[in-house]
Design a protein around this motif. Structure first.
Motif: not given
Length: 283
Positions: A30, A32, A35, A37, A182, A186, A212-213, A231, A254, A257, A263
């Motif tokens: 994973y 961020p 990802e 948000s 990464n 995590n 992403g965070y 997250h 989450n 995420a 994270h």
């Protein structure tokens, strides 16, 4: 029959099938950055230095620290490049240069020259005062209170740090700056479990504006180090709060995420470093 199958699965088709099967069988770490948000329309993606734009226009909710974090810059460097004082005040609409410039001794210690005045403020000072219009009846109009754009975040003194673990869950992702990146580590956990400050310092960002965070907390520890906690389901601190090592600052979640996790990142001079180098071996 064999020929018919070969005709169906031509060389390009067979290559595509192999790629699909490989993707399904592999696992990825994973990060961020990959990802997205769910925090709202004003979220901004965290980018690598290679993709960094030359300028950034400040949005409401930004802090100098969050902008530096987003673009992998040292916050002191960002302030120095834009003539921002060690108060680190910024305002919505302000245009910042995102270039990397060497820090002199004063800037490295958090002491920078006074912020340059904007063109509008210079024009306002140079313009001749308007002549008062005579009136038979003087009416006093209420004076509007000044709008505070951003509360000053007090600078943090330089000192030696002693880190602690920010969560007690199993580590499910480790730091990696090669391959699938990464930028931290995590921790697994359940929604609502406590997230602790890994060191004492001052909260310089608490919000959900970085893609992403998710719900993110950033703490400034000394003139070199920041830590970040992403997250969260709930943030329990606000910007400018002073926190001590081990204080509960958030609850695991989450946000931003695909699963419940914490994270955690440590940034030295604006760059992500492996937290395992700094955290104690025994939890």
């Amino acid at each position: 029959m064999v020929r018919a199958v070969a005709d169906i699965f031509s060389a390009p088709a067979l290559f595509a099938v192999v790629l699909i099967l490989s993707a399904c069988s592999s696992t990825s770490v994973y990060t961020p950055v990959d990802e997205r948000s769910i925090s709202g329309r004003h979220s901004v993606k965290v980018v690598s230095s290679q993709a960094r734009p030359s300028q950034y226009r400040v949005r409401r909710g930004d802090t100098l620290y969050s902008i530096a974090f987003r673009y992998g810059l040292d916050f002191r460097q960002l302030a120095h490049s834009n003539g921002i004082s060690d108060r680190y005040d910024i305002f919505p609409g302000q245009l910042l240069e995102l270039k990397e410039t060497p820090l002199d001794k004063k800037a490295a210690q958090g002491s920078v020259a006074v912020t340059r005045p904007s063109k509008s403020s210079v024009a306002a000072k140079s313009a001749p005062p308007a002549k008062p219009v005579p009136s038979k009846k003087t009416v006093s109009s209420p004076v509007a209170a000044p709008v505070v754009v951003k509360k000053r975040i007090e600078p943090v003194a330089d000192r030696t740090l002693s880190w602690r673990w920010p969560a007690s869950g199993k580590i499910i992702g480790r730091f990696s700056n090669k391959g699938v990146v990464n930028k931290g580590i995590n921790f697994a956990g359940n929604k609502g479990e406590p997230v602790f400050a890994a060191e004492s310092g001052r909260v310089v960002y608490a919000g959900s504006g970085l893609l992403g965070y998710g719900n993110l907390v950033i703490i400034h520890h000394n003139q070199k180090f920041l830590s970040a906690y992403a997250h969260n389901s709930r943030i329990l601190v606000k910007e400018n709060d002073k926190v001590n090592t081990g204080d509960k600052i958030a609850e695991m979640g989450n946000s931003g995420a695909a699963r419940t996790m914490l994270h955690f990142e440590i940034r030295r001079d604006g760059q992500p470093v492996d937290p395992m180098v700094y955290l104690p071996r025994i939890r």
